[in-house]
Scaffold this motif. Structure first.
Motif, PDB file in Angstrom:
ATOM      1  N   UNK A   1       2.460  -3.482   5.540  1.00 56.47           N
ATOM      2  CA  UNK A   1       3.305  -2.404   6.273  1.00 56.47           C
ATOM      3  C   UNK A   1       2.296  -1.316   7.121  1.00 56.47           C
ATOM      4  N   UNK A   2       1.295  -1.154   6.482  1.00 58.00           N
ATOM      5  CA  UNK A   2       0.273  -0.179   7.105  1.00 58.00           C
ATOM      6  C   UNK A   2      -0.989  -1.105   7.586  1.00 58.00           C
ATOM      7  N   UNK A   3      -1.910  -0.399   8.105  1.00 52.51           N
ATOM      8  CA  UNK A   3      -3.253  -0.931   8.641  1.00 52.51           C
ATOM      9  C   UNK A   3      -3.802  -1.367   7.146  1.00 52.51           C
ATOM     10  N   UNK A   4      -4.772  -2.410   7.556  1.00 50.57           N
ATOM     11  CA  UNK A   4      -5.333  -3.045   6.287  1.00 50.57           C
ATOM     12  C   UNK A   4      -6.048  -2.165   5.507  1.00 50.57           C
ATOM     13  N   UNK A   5      -6.785  -1.358   6.129  1.00 49.22           N
ATOM     14  CA  UNK A   5      -7.691  -0.322   5.376  1.00 49.22           C
ATOM     15  C   UNK A   5      -6.735   0.672   4.299  1.00 49.22           C
ATOM     16  N   UNK A   6      -5.757   0.947   4.938  1.00 52.35           N
ATOM     17  CA  UNK A   6      -4.977   2.026   4.204  1.00 52.35           C
ATOM     18  C   UNK A   6      -4.417   1.498   3.079  1.00 52.35           C
ATOM     19  N   UNK A   7      -3.782  -0.105   3.333  1.00 50.41           N
ATOM     20  CA  UNK A   7      -3.179  -0.901   2.382  1.00 50.41           C
ATOM     21  C   UNK A   7      -4.118  -1.054   1.043  1.00 50.41           C
TER      22      UNK A   7
ATOM     23  N   UNK B   1       5.781   4.033   2.090  1.00 50.67           N
ATOM     24  CA  UNK B   1       5.480   2.691   2.455  1.00 50.67           C
ATOM     25  C   UNK B   1       5.395   1.671   1.230  1.00 50.67           C
ATOM     26  N   UNK B   2       5.439   0.515   1.596  1.00 50.41           N
ATOM     27  CA  UNK B   2       4.945  -0.377   0.457  1.00 50.41           C
ATOM     28  C   UNK B   2       3.546  -0.504   0.807  1.00 50.41           C
ATOM     29  N   UNK B   3       2.631  -0.659  -0.273  1.00 56.27           N
ATOM     30  CA  UNK B   3       1.366  -1.173  -0.334  1.00 56.27           C
ATOM     31  C   UNK B   3       1.271  -2.526  -0.536  1.00 56.27           C
ATOM     32  N   UNK B   4       0.157  -2.997   0.026  1.00 54.27           N
ATOM     33  CA  UNK B   4      -0.402  -4.431  -0.375  1.00 54.27           C
ATOM     34  C   UNK B   4       0.571  -5.564   0.476  1.00 54.27           C
ATOM     35  N   UNK B   5       1.382  -4.974   1.279  1.00 50.99           N
ATOM     36  CA  UNK B   5       2.522  -6.025   1.983  1.00 50.99           C
ATOM     37  C   UNK B   5       2.172  -6.159   3.534  1.00 50.99           C
TER      38      UNK B   5
END
Length: 608
Positions: free
Chosen positions: A349-355, A343-347
């Motif tokens: 694409x995942x739950x906020x805590x994982x981002x 996945x992309x991070x900071x965008x």
């Protein structure tokens, strides 16, 4: 004794001593006989007198009225194995009873009314005998109590129910006891080995419980509903006793919380399963806790010694994870699917805590990310594996990451002292390589096959990142290449060999190179071009060049060193393409009108 006394009817010792009233008289006779103060005849007469007296006394005893009780009599008919608390004066009790007269006739029963009798002990709210009888009783103890009239209703009796001077029998079962001075009692019977945080006021908790009355009667259980009880602590969302009892708990801790009715449901109960004035007992296990102000918590487990780059927002990350709830309950794992989560991070694409938790990590790093529900799946959860308001714990292993703007990273690890020429587009190169993923997983190696990998640079025979890595290289040079997936095998990867979106690592060594032709050429002349080129090809002089004539001529020029084909390709396929380009009308032969040199073409590739 039978040798001295021979009455007409033989009496057993039990008959002889059936009444204690004449025992002393008989013992006196025996004593005198032992002193030989009486003759045998006198002794017999003494014994006969005693027997006569015993008959009279026994008759009188059997027909005398009952002797009145001076105090209560208590018979403990059932005693619990454990008695954690006994009734004291001033305690409040809840008990069931059956009241009867000595003949067994019932005059009252709490069971018939369907409710316990609730009262303070020792405060003259009961008849005096019952006040005394209840002291010292344990929960679930059963007593049969006999109360004389003077400690019951005396000479007045009680209306039409209890006559004057009545002895009363009570079959009593104690169900509850508490004191107005009581507070919450906590008995912790399991404490986890690690407790990094305890419940505080305003925390949100998830817990399971069994709720019982003090006698063990179950009135409620979260286990039967198969869902936790979720609530804030210390802000009045719970009964006061539970609000107090949950404070200081650790996740995984088990405790028994006992509370008096003043801290439970009070005088009226809950209207259904909990009676009024009932003590409550909750067996609680804490599964989860967080605070709405919480952010994520990151705990580094393994950090690689070398970390040249850390993830930033916008990077694309491949990682493995195990996901669990705060109490250790497993809910998901990428390992079980045998593929990374990509996945992309900071965008978003995942739950906020994982981002947030995936920012600033290195390849190979392992970390634990603890995510409160407002940064996870919220109050609703996922509906299946993750309950609402659940804290999530992810054990993460970073496999690789890249950014869509990344180019091939080239590091020269060895360069020979002499380097006459460097590779360029069109060159035919032979090289060895070891290929792996960023986590070190081996993909392939030419050394395993004992031969080089051979390509023409710029001919799209390898991934673009490898094309970049082989440019401007010297024979004998070694390089370390890091190729992002958009310059490698992309999102799909290679089934069974290269995962999708994988960063590739190549250690390469250039073994041999052959100079290629200028761009756009597949054949060039080494010498001057013959002015009678068409005639030389047309061996049978029929003014047409057949494919075989064309092929034989070109191959002869290459063999004699007069011309050169582009290296790294099938020569006959190149010649076929050259012929097709000269055969303008596609009739399978070249006429002199069709035949042209490349210098005469505006834009040609394989032509002469």
């Amino acid at each position: 004794l039978s040798s001295l006394i021979e009455p007409p009817v033989r009496l057993s010792p039990l008959h002889l001593f059936s009444s204690h009233c004449h025992v002393e008289t008989f013992l006196l006779c025996l004593y005198l006989h032992s002193l030989k103060a009486f003759s045998s005849i006198t002794m017999i007469k003494c014994a006969q007198g005693v027997l006569y007296l015993s008959v009279l006394v026994t008759f009188a005893a059997c027909n005398a009225p009952p002797v009145p009780l001076d105090d209560i009599l208590i018979e403990k008919t059932s005693v619990p194995e454990q008695c954690v608390r006994a009734v004291k004066v001033g305690d409040f009790v809840r008990y069931h009873y059956i009241g009867t007269f000595p003949d067994g006739n019932k005059f009252d029963s709490s069971y018939d009314r369907g409710s316990t009798y609730n009262v303070f002990v020792g405060k003259k709210q009961l008849i005096e005998g019952m006040d005394k009888a209840l002291v010292g009783m344990c929960i679930n103890e059963r007593r049969l109590v006999k109360i004389p009239p003077q400690l019951a209703y005396g000479k007045q009796g009680y209306g039409d129910i209890i006559p004057p001077d009545s002895i009363l029998h009570f079959d009593v079962l104690l169900l509850d006891v508490w004191n107005p001075e009581d507070g919450v009692q906590i008995n912790t019977y399991h404490t986890p080995s690690v407790c990094s945080r305890k419940v505080e006021v305003s925390d949100y908790v998830r817990y399971h419980y069994n709720g019982t009355l003090l006698d063990g009667t179950l009135f409620d259980s979260s286990h039967t509903r198969m869902r936790t009880y979720d609530t804030y602590v210390g802000i009045g969302w719970l009964i006061a006793g539970m609000d107090q009892g949950l404070l200081g708990m650790c996740v995984g801790e088990r405790r028994i919380i006992t509370m008096p009715p003043s801290l439970g449901y009070g005088e009226n109960g809950d209207g259904s399963d909990i009676p009024g004035q009932a003590s409550l007992v909750f067996d609680v296990v804490l599964l989860d806790l967080h605070n709405p102000r919480d952010g994520i918590t990151v705990t580094n487990q393994v950090v690689p010694e070398s970390c040249t780059r850390k993830t930033v927002s916008g990077d694309y990350v491949r990682y493995h994870y195990n996901g669990s709830l705060l109490d250790g309950t497993f809910f998901d794992s990428s390992y079980s699917r045998n593929r990374t989560y990509d996945t992309y991070v900071g965008r978003g694409y995942v739950i906020a805590g994982m981002d947030e938790g995936l920012i600033g990590v290195c390849i190979g790093e392992r970390r634990t990310i603890t995510i409160p529900p407002h940064l996870g799946y919220g109050e609703e959860g996922t509906g299946t594996k993750i309950p609402g308001s659940a804290v999530l714990v992810f054990d993460v292993h970073i496999i690789d990451f890249h950014n869509p703007t990344d180019n091939t990273e080239i590091t020269v690890t060895f360069k020979p002292d002499e380097c006459d020429r460097q590779t360029k587009k069109g060159d035919f190169v032979k090289y060895h390589y070891n290929a792996s993923l960023m986590d070190g997983t081996s993909i392939d190696s030419t050394y395993n096959y004992g031969k080089t990998y051979n390509i023409v640079l710029g001919a799209n025979q390898v991934v673009p990142g490898m094309e970049d890595g082989l440019m401007d290289m010297c024979v004998g040079e070694r390089r370390h290449l890091v190729i992002p997936p958009h310059l490698g095998y992309g999102e799909r990867g290679v089934t069974g060999e290269v995962p999708g979106s994988a960063v590739l690592v190549f250690d390469i060594e250039l073994v041999e190179m052959e100079e290629g032709l200028p761009e756009g050429y597949m054949f060039i002349w080494n010498d001057e071009v013959s002015p009678d080129l068409f005639s030389e090809m047309d061996k049978n002089s029929d003014k047409e060049v057949e494919p075989s004539e064309f092929t034989d001529y070109i191959m002869r020029q290459v063999t004699e060193g007069k011309g050169r084909l582009a290296p790294g390709f099938d020569p006959y396929r190149i010649i076929d393409n050259m012929f097709s380009n000269q055969d303008r009308n596609g009739d399978g032969k070249i006429t002199e009108a069709e035949f042209k040199l490349k210098a005469d073409e505006a834009a040609a590739h394989d032509e002469l």
